[in-house]
Design an enzyme around this catalytic site. Sequence first.
Site, mmCIF file in Angstrom:
data_model
loop_
_atom_site.group_PDB
_atom_site.id
_atom_site.type_symbol
_atom_site.label_atom_id
_atom_site.label_comp_id
_atom_site.label_asym_id
_atom_site.label_seq_id
_atom_site.Cartn_x
_atom_site.Cartn_y
_atom_site.Cartn_z
ATOM 1 N N GLU A 174 29.721 31.805 1.458
ATOM 2 C CA GLU A 174 29.941 30.453 0.951
ATOM 3 C C GLU A 174 28.669 30.113 0.178
ATOM 4 O O GLU A 174 27.643 29.794 0.772
ATOM 5 C CB GLU A 174 30.161 29.430 2.073
ATOM 6 C CG GLU A 174 30.548 28.079 1.491
ATOM 7 C CD GLU A 174 30.150 26.877 2.338
ATOM 8 O OE1 GLU A 174 30.800 25.840 2.205
ATOM 9 O OE2 GLU A 174 29.164 26.945 3.095
ATOM 10 N N ASP A 234 28.206 30.817 6.275
ATOM 11 C CA ASP A 234 28.193 29.397 5.930
ATOM 12 C C ASP A 234 26.912 29.038 5.181
ATOM 13 O O ASP A 234 25.813 29.447 5.567
ATOM 14 C CB ASP A 234 28.261 28.585 7.234
ATOM 15 C CG ASP A 234 28.383 27.100 7.014
ATOM 16 O OD1 ASP A 234 29.447 26.662 6.574
ATOM 17 O OD2 ASP A 234 27.394 26.384 7.258
HETATM 18 C C1 GLC Z 1 29.749 24.440 5.073
HETATM 19 C C2 GLC Z 1 30.989 24.155 5.873
HETATM 20 C C3 GLC Z 1 31.034 22.682 6.158
HETATM 21 C C4 GLC Z 1 29.828 22.291 6.960
HETATM 22 C C5 GLC Z 1 28.536 22.737 6.263
HETATM 23 C C6 GLC Z 1 27.366 22.700 7.214
HETATM 24 O O1 GLC Z 1 29.778 23.851 3.825
HETATM 25 O O2 GLC Z 1 32.117 24.619 5.195
HETATM 26 O O3 GLC Z 1 32.206 22.314 6.840
HETATM 27 O O4 GLC Z 1 29.796 20.909 7.148
HETATM 28 O O5 GLC Z 1 28.618 24.048 5.791
HETATM 29 O O6 GLC Z 1 27.433 23.739 8.142
#
Ligand code: GLC
Length: 568
Positions: free
Chosen positions: A291, A230
């Site tokens: 991500e 993440d």
């Molecule tokens: C990422 C997740 C999202 C979350 C953020 C903070 O973007 O996909 O849902 O709010 O990280 O952890």
Amino acid sequence: MTDGTGGLDGRSGPVSMAPLDFPAEVPWWRYAVIYEVYPRSFADGNGDGEGDLLGLRNQLPYLAELGIDGIWIAPWYPSPMADGGYDVSDFRNIHPLFGTLDDAAAVIREAHQLGLRVIIDLVPNHTSDQHPWFQAALKAAAGSPERSLYFFRDGKGENGDEPPNNWISCFGGSGWTRIVEADGRPGQWYLHSFAEEQPDLDWTSPAVLEGFDEILRFWFDRGVDGIRVDAAPALGKAEGLPDADYGGDLRFMTLDWVDNPHWDVDEVHDVFRRWRSLADTYDGDRVFVAEAIVSSAERLSNYLRPDEMHSAFNFPYMKASWDAAALREVIDATLDQFHPIGVPATWVMASHDEVRLVTRYGRKTTSSAHFSDGQGEASNLALGTRRARAAALLTLALPGGAYIYQGEELGLPQVEDLPDEAIQDPVFKRTNGEIRGRDGCRVPLPWSGTHPPYGFSPDGVTPWLPQPESWTSLTVDAEAADPESMLSLHRSALRLRHQIPGLRSDEFSWRNSADGVLDFDRGPTLRCIVNISGEPIPLDASARVLLSSAPVEQSALPADAAAWLAAD
Ligand code: GLC
């Protein structure tokens, strides 16, 4: 309407649940289609209105039958749910709402028995403010070892009552919150790139590095096949925490940020190299997926160096508008960057953070640079659905892996009329209600029946977010019985993906095509045409349509439709 299925037995029906049939030398994840499970909204096994791991176990056969290769499970850890589970208070346990570690073991075991891989979500940039590390830091003094795991700093100004720098939170407002010290006086500030309940960890701290090594081992030892990382670019912060230059736009627009001091800082890569060497000590093919929403395909490819992560979501593709030139540009940029380094692209159109595709594509604004884009615009859901069907065939025909967010295979719309009191996304509160946030794509799935809770929970139980009355024709049961449904289209496409070798290769070449049309070959046997020109386009009378998102009549592919053809 028909989904145009023909040729290679494209109709839905029982599929083989045998493990993946890729040649042994091709890593499993290279061409895999992964289904994102948002556990709170997937299926409620114990009847309390919240999705859970028992519900997930019960529905694993549904996922195997869909034809995906694996699942990514959004955070399942104990969490106060200040940010939908992305505020983790214990990285080595399961949220009691969802079950126990034994349930998690059962999910992994039973998924593997069905030939499905399991990727879990790790949230390393921050913990919950309830995490024991942060609670200990709050109790300890400024400058203590406990505080060194996070970014605690004195404020600016005479009384220290201004934030240490100008960094912003992704969810609106300042990225800093001031604490009250143990003696009751206003004290230091801590950094949170997201909600204030999500303090950022300092990844230069040896305790953080070692703590996460243990967390990775904990889950690899339990047999997970991969980890979604993440907010990966957030882990590095420029030394000295200098002010950022946002160019006057105080939104978290990381796709546009170049040389930002708290996003995509080069030091971040040291962490991922360390993790890769840890993962490589395990048998099997354990993978990381990043991500990483960064400014260019080139910056993204840094995360994919041979000693870092294996794959990364393609956000520019996801965020592009429904426009042939825009899509072609991002497809070309991706392939140009990734092909030479031997890394597969990972195509993705939706997630638990994005507006549901049928709603987005039915609006005037079809791009999604920021999660507030298009908010409040009317959506033509019939048009959006046609486009989302075509987009599914495009995404599943591109070379590399793909992700499907739960409910996209049903064509669920965004729930835009959730009552204010039901909204839980911290964005809503932090922007004083200006941005409604992401709950509208997290409404529990409809499985069966003609009224809420549509088999998500037992009748009479109200799910944690209310479902619309209008979802009767969008349940899994209704769509499974309808050969023309979005679900049947996905089942057919995923089955063909396993049958046509070109779709499990890197072979890709554009054909000449008119403006507004994407036309490409995948190996010698498959051609994909996507018509975004606004007008029907003629197909060769002899073209053999294997699958199409809308009926092909009189050899014409309608506007906002896609077809897979047997290549001539
Ligand atoms: C990422 C997740 C999202 C979350 C953020 C903070 O973007 O996909 O849902 O709010 O990280 O952890």
